[in-house]
Design an enzyme around this catalytic site. Structure first.
Site, short mmCIF file in Angstrom:
data_model
loop_
_atom_site.label_atom_id
_atom_site.label_comp_id
_atom_site.label_asym_id
_atom_site.label_seq_id
_atom_site.Cartn_x
_atom_site.Cartn_y
_atom_site.Cartn_z
N ASP A 127 0.86 -1.18 0.00
CA ASP A 127 0.00 0.00 0.00
C ASP A 127 0.90 1.23 0.00
O ASP A 127 1.34 1.71 1.05
CB ASP A 127 -0.90 -0.02 1.24
CG ASP A 127 -2.02 0.99 1.15
OD1 ASP A 127 -2.02 1.80 0.20
OD2 ASP A 127 -2.89 0.98 2.04
N ALA A 128 1.20 1.73 -1.20
CA ALA A 128 2.15 2.82 -1.34
C ALA A 128 1.56 4.06 -1.99
O ALA A 128 2.12 5.14 -1.89
CB ALA A 128 3.36 2.35 -2.17
N LYS A 129 0.44 3.89 -2.69
CA LYS A 129 -0.27 5.00 -3.34
C LYS A 129 0.67 5.82 -4.23
O LYS A 129 0.65 7.04 -4.22
CB LYS A 129 -0.97 5.87 -2.30
CG LYS A 129 -1.96 5.09 -1.45
CD LYS A 129 -2.58 5.94 -0.37
CE LYS A 129 -3.60 5.14 0.46
NZ LYS A 129 -2.96 4.11 1.31
N ARG A 130 1.47 5.14 -5.02
CA ARG A 130 2.49 5.78 -5.84
C ARG A 130 1.90 6.34 -7.14
O ARG A 130 0.90 5.85 -7.65
CB ARG A 130 3.60 4.79 -6.18
CG ARG A 130 4.35 4.23 -4.99
CD ARG A 130 5.19 5.26 -4.31
NE ARG A 130 6.15 4.64 -3.41
CZ ARG A 130 6.43 5.08 -2.19
NH1 ARG A 130 5.80 6.15 -1.72
NH2 ARG A 130 7.32 4.47 -1.44
N THR A 186 -0.84 -0.25 -4.57
CA THR A 186 -1.87 0.77 -4.74
C THR A 186 -1.25 2.00 -5.39
O THR A 186 -0.09 2.35 -5.13
CB THR A 186 -2.50 1.18 -3.39
OG1 THR A 186 -1.49 1.70 -2.52
CG2 THR A 186 -3.19 -0.01 -2.74
#
Length: 266
Positions: A91-94, A115
């Site tokens: 879950d890094a939302k890159r 993510t």
């Protein structure tokens, strides 16, 4: 096999769609683990041992590992989870542009899915989307109250931003590797997004500590039985005040969530 094929097999093997979030906040890691070289890894290893038979995936959040010892702990965690045959969703939302996003996407050499944030458009996600074997979960309608600040804004077409994101993600799914992040705290919107994209698997946060709707998460979060319902704090800190028995409490919490969700699965 791409990520969602592997996830399908994992879900069938453990009869579970539970995503166990591995967010080892050092302020909440039991005191007896402080003596270890990597307390976060020591904590995660015990959580993995206690919960892996109930976990469809493990989902570490990058925010809890962004220091030298943290990255070492994350590497050990990923390797150990893989040793238990459990996929890892970071879950890094890159997202970014050009060479920066290509560098970000290299993490998919180590983890199975990630993510990403669609705010900068398709080119910011292209290196992730191009990886046919990895899963790419696009933020769509998040579970936090402030998500409505942008996600609910109405476009000239009359649709809210989150519905446009869902439609775009469907277009970007050329390699059958795209899913959406849609929170369980807004079940009506979860249903709306499912109507727009009937075939995309969802990662549904908010069922644990945030009190989201478990029945709606299952009814609208799964596509042909594939999807993930995440709990982080509700599982990993279930035994926060139980000393060396903390992991056993986490195992029981993961099992309870699996049973709770499975009563709504077909």
């Amino acid at each position: 096999m791409n990520f969602f094929d592997r996830l399908h097999d994992r879900i069938r093997t453990v009869d579970s769609v539970v995503s166990v979030g591995l967010d080892p906040d050092l302020d909440r890691v039991p005191d007896h683990l402080a003596e270890y070289d990597l307390p976060r890894w020591a904590f995660n290893r015990r959580i993995i041992d206690a919960t892996h038979e109930h976990a469809a995936v493990f989902k570490p959040n990058a925010a809890f590992y962004e220091d030298p010892d943290g990255w070492r702990a994350l590497a050990e965690t990923v390797a150990y989870a893989h040793g238990k045959d459990v996929p890892v969703l970071l879950d890094a939302k890159r997202a970014d542009i050009g060479n920066t996003t290509r560098q970000y996407a290299k993490i998919l050499e180590s983890v199975d899915a990630i993510t990403v944030n669609p705010y900068m458009g398709r080119d910011s996600l292209q290196p992730f989307l191009a990886n046919e074997e990895a899963g790419v979960f696009v933020l769509c309608r998040t579970s936090n109250p402030g998500g409505e600040d942008l996600q609910d804004l109405e476009l000239e077409t009359g649709e809210p931003v989150y519905e446009r994101v869902a439609a775009l993600a469907d277009l970007w799914n050329e390699n059958d590797n795209v899913g959406l992040v849609v929170g369980a705290t807004t079940p009506d919107e979860l249903e709306e997004v499912r109507e727009i994209v009937p075939d995309l698997p969802f990662l549904v946060p908010g069922v644990g500590a945030q009190g989201g709707d478990a029945e709606a998460a299952i009814e609208f979060g799964l596509a042909d039985g594939v999807g993930l319902i995440n709990s982080s704090r509700g599982i990993i800190f279930a035994g926060e005040n139980q000393g060396e028995q903390f992991a056993q409490a986490s195992g029981r919490a993961a099992k309870r969530l699996k049973r709770r969700l499975n009563q709504y699965r077909e």
